[in-house]
Design a protein around this motif. Structure first.
Motif, PDB file in Angstrom:
ATOM      1  N   UNK A  90      -2.444 -27.651   4.382  1.00 19.10           N
ATOM      2  CA  UNK A  90      -1.027 -27.939   4.621  1.00 19.10           C
ATOM      3  C   UNK A  90      -0.803 -29.353   5.139  1.00 19.10           C
ATOM      4  N   UNK A  91      -1.879 -30.037   5.491  1.00 19.09           N
ATOM      5  CA  UNK A  91      -1.788 -31.424   5.922  1.00 19.09           C
ATOM      6  C   UNK A  91      -2.854 -32.235   5.199  1.00 19.09           C
ATOM      7  N   UNK A  92      -2.563 -33.488   4.951  1.00 15.82           N
ATOM      8  CA  UNK A  92      -3.506 -34.354   4.268  1.00 15.82           C
ATOM      9  C   UNK A  92      -4.565 -34.880   5.236  1.00 15.82           C
ATOM     10  N   UNK A 103      -9.066 -49.287   9.934  1.00 15.44           N
ATOM     11  CA  UNK A 103      -7.925 -48.427  10.244  1.00 15.44           C
ATOM     12  C   UNK A 103      -7.836 -47.374   9.137  1.00 15.44           C
ATOM     13  N   UNK A 104      -8.535 -46.248   9.345  1.00 16.96           N
ATOM     14  CA  UNK A 104      -8.633 -45.219   8.314  1.00 16.96           C
ATOM     15  C   UNK A 104      -7.264 -44.645   7.971  1.00 16.96           C
ATOM     16  N   UNK A 105      -6.500 -44.281   9.002  1.00 14.45           N
ATOM     17  CA  UNK A 105      -5.179 -43.704   8.759  1.00 14.45           C
ATOM     18  C   UNK A 105      -4.272 -44.703   8.044  1.00 14.45           C
ATOM     19  N   UNK A 106      -4.363 -45.976   8.440  1.00 12.49           N
ATOM     20  CA  UNK A 106      -3.539 -46.992   7.801  1.00 12.49           C
ATOM     21  C   UNK A 106      -3.868 -47.147   6.331  1.00 12.49           C
ATOM     22  N   UNK A 107      -5.159 -47.136   5.984  1.00 15.81           N
ATOM     23  CA  UNK A 107      -5.574 -47.251   4.590  1.00 15.81           C
ATOM     24  C   UNK A 107      -5.132 -46.037   3.786  1.00 15.81           C
ATOM     25  N   UNK A 108      -5.371 -44.858   4.326  1.00 12.21           N
ATOM     26  CA  UNK A 108      -4.998 -43.618   3.627  1.00 12.21           C
ATOM     27  C   UNK A 108      -3.492 -43.543   3.402  1.00 12.21           C
ATOM     28  N   UNK A 109      -2.719 -43.825   4.442  1.00  7.77           N
ATOM     29  CA  UNK A 109      -1.265 -43.773   4.308  1.00  7.77           C
ATOM     30  C   UNK A 109      -0.746 -44.867   3.383  1.00  7.77           C
ATOM     31  N   UNK A 110      -1.392 -46.019   3.395  1.00  9.88           N
ATOM     32  CA  UNK A 110      -0.996 -47.080   2.481  1.00  9.88           C
ATOM     33  C   UNK A 110      -1.155 -46.669   1.036  1.00  9.88           C
ATOM     34  N   UNK A 111      -2.264 -46.013   0.724  1.00  9.01           N
ATOM     35  CA  UNK A 111      -2.472 -45.510  -0.634  1.00  9.01           C
ATOM     36  C   UNK A 111      -1.415 -44.472  -1.006  1.00  9.01           C
ATOM     37  N   UNK A 112      -1.118 -43.585  -0.085  1.00 17.35           N
ATOM     38  CA  UNK A 112      -0.129 -42.540  -0.384  1.00 17.35           C
ATOM     39  C   UNK A 112       1.260 -43.138  -0.611  1.00 17.35           C
TER      40      UNK A 112
END
Length: 344
Positions: free
Chosen positions: A34-36, A136-145
């Motif tokens: 339910x969450x990425x 910045x793992x979250x920053x990279x992941x969210x940037x892709x999304x």
């Protein structure tokens, strides 16, 4: 209907989904949770280290550096923060082991200057990689999304694949959310669950092996600010600053079935003892601990290819814990490979 369905919403699925959408493909990412980024991506203490991993991983890591330095994504700030990596070897370590690691070989005195927490006289040989950075793992992941969605891509959470049928050149996928979607190609980017998803598509397992990696945070007897990312030269542990805590790992890699793993308490206890022998950090307790899965393909190299026997199945798995640092280059190469071989 879509051009490509991507199964898995971690860094693998988000990065290749973005690259495919950027090439004009209609993409839908299906995430079982339910969450990425609930599993490996969200539990990574990622550091970019150019000399970390087997040869193909190193090539992709180095090729990813320009993108990470200057990303073509909507991100809130820099994705990389300089954080030198210091490999240290004690009385039983050899100069030959140090010579095999990219970086500058230094003596124990210089290592102690760089990291004052090292126990005086313990370090016999060390290697400094001053090109390493925190990611910045979250920053990279969210940037892709964000980029994926901006290009028209769709992301569905709580959408575990429950059934798959190949009809007239299309994959028709049913999900746990009660939705049916279709596309000519399915990308298996499900990490530890990759072989399970492959089976649903009728593909033979490629032999993925999820392995446990434990992490823990511990209060220290000395301040952590400014310390380099410090690794045992022989691969038994590492630690870095995480606020006032030492963020530590046993660098364990024991096989573990796909799921939500618990940290290995015995490995954590061993690591506390080993780090206290090598340093004056004075680790005594564990304030927080967690674990993730690093999924290896046979041979230890990432897999990015069409299945040999089943039409429209593209494997994008086996990042083996290096997925964050090599994501940009690996996603570009995989997307180009997929598009070049995509059925009409």
């Amino acid at each position: 209907m879509y051009d490509v369905l991507v199964v898995g919403g971690g860094i693998a699925g988000a990065s290749i989904g973005h690259e495919l959408a950027a090439r004009g493909r209609a993409v839908c990412v299906l995430e079982a949770e339910n969450e990425l980024a609930k599993h490996t991506t969200g539990r990574s203490a990622a550091t970019w280290i150019g000399g970390y991993g087997p040869p193909e991983v190193r090539r992709l890591t180095l090729a990813s550096r320009p993108f990470l330095d200057d990303p073509s994504l909507d991100v809130a700030g820099p994705l990389l923060t300089p954080q030198p990596c210091l490999y240290v070897g004690g009385p039983d370590s050899s100069a030959a082991a140090a010579a095999a690691i990219p970086g500058a070989v230094i003596d124990g005195a210089e290592a102690e200057r760089l990291n004052p927490a090292l126990r005086p006289g313990w370090t016999q040989v060390a290697v400094l990689d001053d090109t390493a950075c925190e990611i910045d793992v979250a920053g990279l992941h969210q940037g892709y999304l964000r980029a994926l969605r901006a290009a028209g891509g769709i992301v569905r959470t709580g959408a575990r694949v429950t059934a798959a049928v190949r009809e007239a050149g299309l994959w028709r996928i049913s999900t746990s959310a009660g939705e049916d979607v279709a596309a000519p190609v399915v990308v298996v980017a499900a990490g530890a669950w990759g072989d399970e998803v492959g089976r649903l598509l009728g593909a033979a397992p490629i032999g993925l092996e999820p392995r446990l990696r434990s992490m823990f945070g511990s209060p220290t007897a000395v301040p952590m600010a400014g310390m380099p990312f410090t690794c045992d030269l022989d691969g038994g542990w590492y630690f870095q600053a995480e606020g006032e805590l030492a963020l530590c790992s046993p660098e364990d890699a024991s096989p573990h079935p796909p799921g939500d793993p618990k940290p290995d308490e015995l490995e954590i206890a061993r690591t506390i003892e080993a780090i206290n022998e090598a340093t004056v950090l004075g680790l005594r307790s564990v304030r927080t601990a967690w674990a993730g899965l690093r999924t290896f393909a046979p041979g230890g190299e990432p897999v990015a290819r069409y299945d040999d026997d089943v039409d429209g199945v593209f494997w994008f798995v086996g990042q083996a814990g290096y997925g964050i640092q090599m994501a940009p280059a690996l996603a570009v190469e995989a997307a180009e490979r997929l598009v070049a071989g995509q059925p009409a």
